[in-house]
Design an enzyme around this catalytic site. Structure first.
Site, mmCIF file in Angstrom:
data_model
loop_
_atom_site.group_PDB
_atom_site.id
_atom_site.type_symbol
_atom_site.label_atom_id
_atom_site.label_comp_id
_atom_site.label_asym_id
_atom_site.label_seq_id
_atom_site.Cartn_x
_atom_site.Cartn_y
_atom_site.Cartn_z
ATOM 1 N N GLU A 76 -5.648 -4.793 10.475
ATOM 2 C CA GLU A 76 -4.639 -3.754 10.694
ATOM 3 C C GLU A 76 -4.958 -2.968 11.964
ATOM 4 O O GLU A 76 -5.695 -1.963 11.917
ATOM 5 C CB GLU A 76 -4.616 -2.793 9.504
ATOM 6 N N SER A 115 3.216 -2.166 10.455
ATOM 7 C CA SER A 115 4.655 -2.282 10.737
ATOM 8 C C SER A 115 5.235 -3.643 10.369
ATOM 9 O O SER A 115 6.108 -4.161 11.067
ATOM 10 C CB SER A 115 4.946 -1.921 12.197
ATOM 11 N N LYS A 131 0.187 4.315 -0.338
ATOM 12 C CA LYS A 131 -0.404 5.524 0.229
ATOM 13 C C LYS A 131 -0.114 6.731 -0.681
ATOM 14 O O LYS A 131 -0.116 6.593 -1.896
ATOM 15 C CB LYS A 131 0.099 5.733 1.659
ATOM 16 N N HIS A 179 -9.522 1.335 4.693
ATOM 17 C CA HIS A 179 -8.262 1.562 5.400
ATOM 18 C C HIS A 179 -8.506 2.538 6.550
ATOM 19 O O HIS A 179 -9.291 3.486 6.415
ATOM 20 C CB HIS A 179 -7.195 2.105 4.442
ATOM 21 N N ASN A 205 0.868 -1.172 0.000
ATOM 22 C CA ASN A 205 0.000 0.000 0.000
ATOM 23 C C ASN A 205 0.909 1.228 0.000
ATOM 24 O O ASN A 205 1.482 1.564 1.023
ATOM 25 C CB ASN A 205 -0.895 -0.041 1.253
ATOM 26 N N GLY A 225 2.336 2.205 10.825
ATOM 27 C CA GLY A 225 3.339 3.261 10.674
ATOM 28 C C GLY A 225 4.004 3.674 11.976
ATOM 29 O O GLY A 225 4.684 4.685 12.043
ATOM 30 N N GLU A 239 -6.866 4.941 7.643
ATOM 31 C CA GLU A 239 -6.608 6.351 7.326
ATOM 32 C C GLU A 239 -7.811 6.960 6.598
ATOM 33 O O GLU A 239 -8.119 8.136 6.775
ATOM 34 C CB GLU A 239 -5.315 6.465 6.488
HETATM 35 P P1 PGA Z 1 2.768 0.216 7.647
HETATM 36 O O1 PGA Z 1 1.332 0.502 7.006
HETATM 37 O O2 PGA Z 1 3.279 -1.070 7.086
HETATM 38 O O3 PGA Z 1 3.611 1.392 7.245
HETATM 39 O O4 PGA Z 1 2.581 0.142 9.136
HETATM 40 C C1 PGA Z 1 0.420 -0.544 6.801
HETATM 41 C C2 PGA Z 1 -0.856 -0.006 6.182
HETATM 42 O O5 PGA Z 1 -1.273 1.101 6.537
HETATM 43 O O6 PGA Z 1 -1.475 -0.666 5.311
#
Ligand code: PGA
Length: 256
Positions: free
Chosen positions: A166, A213, A11, A94, A9, A172, A96
């Protein structure tokens, strides 16, 4: 057996040119790992270029969101038919998008149904906040999000759906959920919910990813868990070398 699926992903990272250059470098690195399904999810503007660059590579392409209407006066939005031919997968729900774009369970359910209607495969993300986690509400929150996202989706469509657990507190942050916790939520809550909704044989066929992560050095640990079928990866999917190592670790852990 469920084929492992690792999706990057990206982003709001990488321009069109950077995305195309990235996948051209990535494709030969992944050619040997045919037992793992690899997917990249660039920004909308890079989809066409990435798709073209990946033709014949076996690497899949996903979008990061979509609107549920087929067309209309929705400035800035992308309709499902616009993604046809450019994306096989689409990330929906997601955290976000839930947090910054105000996406509700009801909107996510409409997006899932719209994606399926246009032959796009949803990667549905679910996850609890740190507060919910600390209050012991993880199973209730995750079970509720899964049921809401799949409301009205019939069993025949479940082979076209991927779920991703998630935990918001792990995205992140570098604070990944342990593989035992991820297995517990994915096997104990998500697959159990799918069993209640669709029966055991359908539930056993649905692929469920962990995300939050994930890095090359913890990938094998997650993929060694029986109910974890892949990963939705943000940060570590942005470097060719790390992406290749994620796929290598997944192939090794699953023996494919
Ligand atoms: P990350 O993000 O691997 O940077 O923690 C995962 C995601 O948001 O899909």
């Amino acid at each position: 057996m469920r084929k492992p699926i690792i999706a990057g992903n990206w982003k709001m990272y990488k321009t069109h040119a950077e995305s195309v250059a990235f996948v051209k470098e990535l494709a030969p690195r992944l050619a040997a790992y045919t037992g793992v399904e690899s997917v990249v999810c660039p920004t909308f503007v890079a989809l066409a270029g990435v798709c073209e660059a990946l033709k014949g590579s076996g690497i899949g392409v996903g979008a990061q969101n979509l609107h549920w209407e087929a067309q209309g006066a929705f400035t800035s939005q992308i309709a499902p038919p616009m993604l046809q031919g450019l994306a096989e997968y689409v990330i929906i729900g997601h955290s976000e998008c839930r947090a910054y774009l105000g996406e509700t369970d009801e909107m996510i359910n409409k997006k899932v149904k719209a994606a399926l209607a246009y032959g796009l495969k949803p990667i549905i993300a679910v996850g609890e906040s740190l507060t919910q986690n600390e209050a012991g509400q993880t199973a209730a929150v995750i079970g509720g999000q899964v049921r809401a996202a799949l409301d009205g989706v019939d069993a025949a469509n479940m082979t076209n759906i991927v779920l991703a657990y998630e935990p918001i507190w792990a995205i992140g942050t570098g604070k990944n959920a342990s593989s035992a916790i991820a297995q517990d939520v994915i096997g104990g809550t998500i697959r159990k919910t799918l069993t209640e909704l669709y029966g055991n044989s359908v539930a056993q066929g649905v692929r469920i990813q962990y995300g939050g992560s994930v890095k090359p050095d913890n990938m094998q640990d997650y993929m060694s868990q029986p109910d974890i079928d892949g990963a939705l990866v943000g940060g570590a999917s942005l470097k060719v070398d790390d992406f290749a190592k994620l796929i290598e670790a997944a192939a090794k852990a699953k023996g494919v």
